[in-house]
Write an enzyme that holds these catalytic residues in place. Structure first.
Site, PDB file in Angstrom:
ATOM      1  N   GLY A 173     -14.756  -0.990  -1.973  1.00  0.00           N
ATOM      2  CA  GLY A 173     -14.588  -2.319  -1.416  1.00  0.00           C
ATOM      3  C   GLY A 173     -13.227  -2.956  -1.585  1.00  0.00           C
ATOM      4  O   GLY A 173     -12.989  -4.050  -1.056  1.00  0.00           O
ATOM      5  N   ASP A 174     -12.334  -2.295  -2.311  1.00  0.00           N
ATOM      6  CA  ASP A 174     -11.003  -2.889  -2.532  1.00  0.00           C
ATOM      7  C   ASP A 174      -9.971  -1.784  -2.753  1.00  0.00           C
ATOM      8  O   ASP A 174      -9.171  -1.842  -3.679  1.00  0.00           O
ATOM      9  CB  ASP A 174     -11.050  -3.831  -3.742  1.00  0.00           C
ATOM     10  CG  ASP A 174      -9.870  -4.793  -3.798  1.00  0.00           C
ATOM     11  OD1 ASP A 174      -9.187  -4.971  -2.770  1.00  0.00           O
ATOM     12  OD2 ASP A 174      -9.624  -5.369  -4.876  1.00  0.00           O
ATOM     13  N   PHE A 175     -10.009  -0.783  -1.867  1.00  0.00           N
ATOM     14  CA  PHE A 175      -9.136   0.387  -2.014  1.00  0.00           C
ATOM     15  C   PHE A 175      -7.742   0.002  -1.525  1.00  0.00           C
ATOM     16  O   PHE A 175      -7.303   0.399  -0.446  1.00  0.00           O
ATOM     17  CB  PHE A 175      -9.707   1.559  -1.212  1.00  0.00           C
ATOM     18  CG  PHE A 175      -9.312   2.911  -1.722  1.00  0.00           C
ATOM     19  CD1 PHE A 175      -9.793   3.381  -2.925  1.00  0.00           C
ATOM     20  CD2 PHE A 175      -8.466   3.739  -0.994  1.00  0.00           C
ATOM     21  CE1 PHE A 175      -9.441   4.647  -3.398  1.00  0.00           C
ATOM     22  CE2 PHE A 175      -8.103   4.991  -1.457  1.00  0.00           C
ATOM     23  CZ  PHE A 175      -8.594   5.449  -2.662  1.00  0.00           C
TER      24      PHE A 175
END
Length: 356
Positions: free
Chosen positions: A214-216
């Site tokens: 979700g936050d790559f």
């Protein structure tokens, strides 16, 4: 800058005490690491090995199940060959524990973990070659495929309904739109939200669902030099936004953030897409919506950052780091339009794959 009241503020001697008492390790070197709302210490142990002592802020400490799942996921991915940190168990055999600590304003409870230290620097600090971007896409897809196999009795906690950073939550941005009043960018964001509702939402049922990082982003991927004078991915960090979403969400988030540091942002999508599809090919609906999902993520970044600044004006510089870089990219992609950008991405991805 005003202090974050939820953030722990341990002294070095307090950190050393925790490492000795709970992990039976003797710190030979200990230094603070930068962090916004947690407190991190990098520790070299006399017994060998390097670690990060992570003391969670008092707000996230109240979500122990969420932190346990993030820790479990890191260990699971490491066991599946991905470069993630792992949590070291305490002398009593626990991957994390709750400790009452006095940081100068009375005793407070904080969750404490000792994680392995990953070598490398942020990918934002090195040139983004097509090969490295290909590896970024490939690694992101491998990560999600592995996460989809993870079992845990409390996985439902990661459903995170109405989580503001989920790409399922784009319509929630409407209640924050007033932060863009008077800014020409408002019309762009409104148009993207309209396209999300009319193009993306109707096809959502065709997206393959899975658990995603979700936050790559460019600060959560670490790299180190490889043998061929390039770079390889050496670490994936920060699982704080992990949630149940869709494979294509992860890809869109990855493309959006990796564009931020590239001198020609439009070139980023093709190489990442090629790497992603070498592991997990998109279906027709996912392909059709990728452009609008990338723009939706950039809109999230801008609107949420602007809203956060109204709540914490003293932290404006930190809060606006990503969105300041994202605004011109959002404008450019929107002006180019879906057809032209998709042609660039998909043709580039096909050529990259043919060359493999």
């Amino acid at each position: 800058m005003a202090d974050n009241p939820a953030k722990p503020n341990l002294s070095q001697s307090q950190a050393e005490y925790i490492v000795k008492k709970y992990y039976n390790l003797t710190p030979s070197k200990l230094r603070s690491l930068p962090s916004y709302d947690d407190q991190n210490f990098c520790i070299a142990a006399a017994e060998g090995g390097a670690y990060v002592l992570k003391i969670m802020n008092s707000v996230h400490t109240q979500e122990p199940t969420m932190i346990e799942l993030q820790t479990y996921a890191m260990n699971f991915l490491h066991d599946n060959g991905l470069p993630t940190q792992t949590a070291q168990k305490t002398a009593m055999g626990y991957p994390m524990f709750l400790k009452r600590i006095d940081c100068g304003s009375g005793l407070q409870k904080y969750l404490v973990r000792l994680l392995t230290y990953l070598p490398g620097i942020h990918i934002s600090e090195v040139p983004s070659s097509p090969q490295l971007l290909y590896e970024v896409g490939r690694t992101a897809a491998k990560m999600d495929v592995a996460l989809n196999e993870m079992k845990h009795p409390q996985l439902n906690v990661l459903e995170r309904e109405d989580f503001i950073w989920s790409l399922s939550s784009i319509p929630l941005l409407e209640k924050y739109m007033k932060v863009l009043e008077g800014d020409p960018l408002l019309e762009v964001v409104k148009s993207v939200l309209h396209q999300y509702k009319t193009t993306v939402a109707p096809q959502n049922s065709s997206f393959r669902k899975c658990l995603i990082h979700g936050d790559f982003n460019d600060l959560n991927v670490l790299v180190e030099a490889n043998e061929s004078n390039g770079y390889k991915i050496s670490g994936i960090i920060d699982f704080g936004d992990m949630n149940f979403g869709c494979y294509v969400y992860e890809l869109a988030i990855t493309i959006a953030y990796m564009m931020l540091e590239h001198p020609n942002a439009i070139e980023v999508g093709g190489a990442i897409l090629a790497g992603w599809e070498s592991v997990f090919p998109l279906n027709a609906a996912e392909r059709d919506c990728l452009f609008w999902l990338v723009l939706s993520r950039l809109c999230q970044s801008v609107v949420i950052a602007r809203h956060s600044v109204t709540l914490q004006p003293e932290n404006e510089e930190y809060l606006m780091i990503s969105s300041k870089k994202g605004i011109p990219i959002l404008r450019k992609l929107f002006e180019m339009g879906k057809e032209q950008v998709e042609k660039e991405w998909f043709q580039s991805a096909a050529q990259f794959s043919d060359g493999k």
